[in-house]
Design an enzyme around this catalytic site. Structure first.
Site, PDB file in Angstrom:
ATOM      1  CG  ASP A  18      -0.333   0.227   2.541  1.00 22.20           C
ATOM      2  OD1 ASP A  18       0.857   0.354   2.489  1.00 22.20           O
ATOM      3  OD2 ASP A  18      -1.192   0.422   3.478  1.00 22.20           O
ATOM      4  CB  CYS A  33       1.102  -2.079   4.875  1.00 22.53           C
ATOM      5  SG  CYS A  33       0.963  -3.124   6.446  1.00 22.53           S
ATOM      6  CB  THR A  66       2.469  -2.086  10.795  1.00 21.14           C
ATOM      7  OG1 THR A  66       1.744  -2.513  10.345  1.00 21.14           O
ATOM      8  CG2 THR A  66       2.179  -0.586  11.590  1.00 21.14           C
ATOM      9  CG  HIS A  78      11.391 -24.247  13.036  1.00 18.52           C
ATOM     10  ND1 HIS A  78      11.282 -24.032  14.191  1.00 18.52           N
ATOM     11  CD2 HIS A  78      12.262 -24.918  12.527  1.00 18.52           C
ATOM     12  CE1 HIS A  78      12.529 -24.678  14.628  1.00 18.52           C
ATOM     13  NE2 HIS A  78      13.192 -25.101  13.531  1.00 18.52           N
ATOM     14  CG  HIS A 127       9.619 -27.954  11.761  1.00 24.66           C
ATOM     15  ND1 HIS A 127       9.454 -27.444  13.111  1.00 24.66           N
ATOM     16  CD2 HIS A 127      11.054 -28.263  11.905  1.00 24.66           C
ATOM     17  CE1 HIS A 127      10.410 -27.076  13.813  1.00 24.66           C
ATOM     18  NE2 HIS A 127      11.458 -27.722  12.995  1.00 24.66           N
TER      19      HIS A 127
HETATM   20  C1  RB5 Z   1      -1.904   3.076   6.267  1.00 25.00           C
HETATM   21  O1  RB5 Z   1      -1.902   4.156   6.914  1.00 25.00           O
HETATM   22  C2  RB5 Z   1      -1.590   1.591   7.166  1.00 25.00           C
HETATM   23  O2  RB5 Z   1      -2.301   1.707   8.448  1.00 25.00           O
HETATM   24  C3  RB5 Z   1      -1.208   0.728   6.741  1.00 25.00           C
HETATM   25  O3  RB5 Z   1      -0.092   0.921   6.041  1.00 25.00           O
HETATM   26  C4  RB5 Z   1      -0.680  -0.303   7.370  1.00 25.00           C
HETATM   27  O4  RB5 Z   1       0.269  -0.126   8.456  1.00 25.00           O
HETATM   28  C5  RB5 Z   1      -1.783  -1.169   8.295  1.00 25.00           C
HETATM   29  O5  RB5 Z   1      -1.395  -2.296   8.968  1.00 25.00           O
END
Ligand code: RB5
Length: 150
Positions: free
Chosen positions: A12, A69, A71, A102, A137
């Site tokens: 994203d 993304c 995070t 694993h 595993h």
């Molecule tokens: C977008 O702002 C953010 O929420 C997305 O990139 C991600 O971190 C969601 O888990």
């Protein structure tokens, strides 16, 4: 590389810059990839980009996915809802190695707001070059995948 086939890339807006850095890294190391977007920093919804990349993996067009993304967490949650996916959100090399050894992970998820480009490329290298150990595993993976029918 332990995967035979191209790597599906998707991100994203929060992971876009990191995806571009990973593309450059894969190009430099000669690893083929398919880019499922996004193509800019304009705000988009990460589930819309996780799904086609994961479908390419479970459908056989791609051998594994690298998903980014902000995070790495949201896009990993999406990936793990697609039947056949085993996605791991990593920011340390130990996890990137052992999710292959694993868990036979087929998707590495990274946070563009969490890891720098250098660490991300190191995580990618570890992930793509570490084999699954099989054995006990595999029995656990079989039980894990059976949870898709729970
Ligand atoms: C977008 O702002 C953010 O929420 C997305 O990139 C991600 O971190 C969601 O888990």
């Amino acid at each position: 590389m332990v995967f035979s086939g191209p790597i599906a890339l998707a991100a994203d807006h929060g992971g876009y810059a990191l995806k571009e850095a990973i593309k450059a890294h894969l190009t430099k190391t000669g690893i083929p990839f398919v880019d499922f977007g996004t193509d800019s920093t304009a705000s988009v919804d990460y589930p819309d980009y996780a799904l086609p990349a994961c479908k390419a993996v479970v459908g056989g067009r791609c051998a594994a996915a690298i998903l980014c993304c902000g995070t790495g967490v949201g896009i990993s949650m999406c990936a793990n809802k697609v039947r056949g996916m085993r996605a791991c959100c990593c920011s340390d090399t130990f996890s990137a190695e052992y999710t292959r050894r694993h868990n036979d992970a087929n998707a590495l998820c990274l946070g563009g707001r969490v890891v720098g480009e250098g660490l991300a490329c190191q995580l990618v290298d570890v992930f793509l070059n570490t084999p699954f150990e099989g054995g006990r595993h595999q029995e656990r993976i079989d039980k894990m995948m059976a949870l898709e029918n729970a």
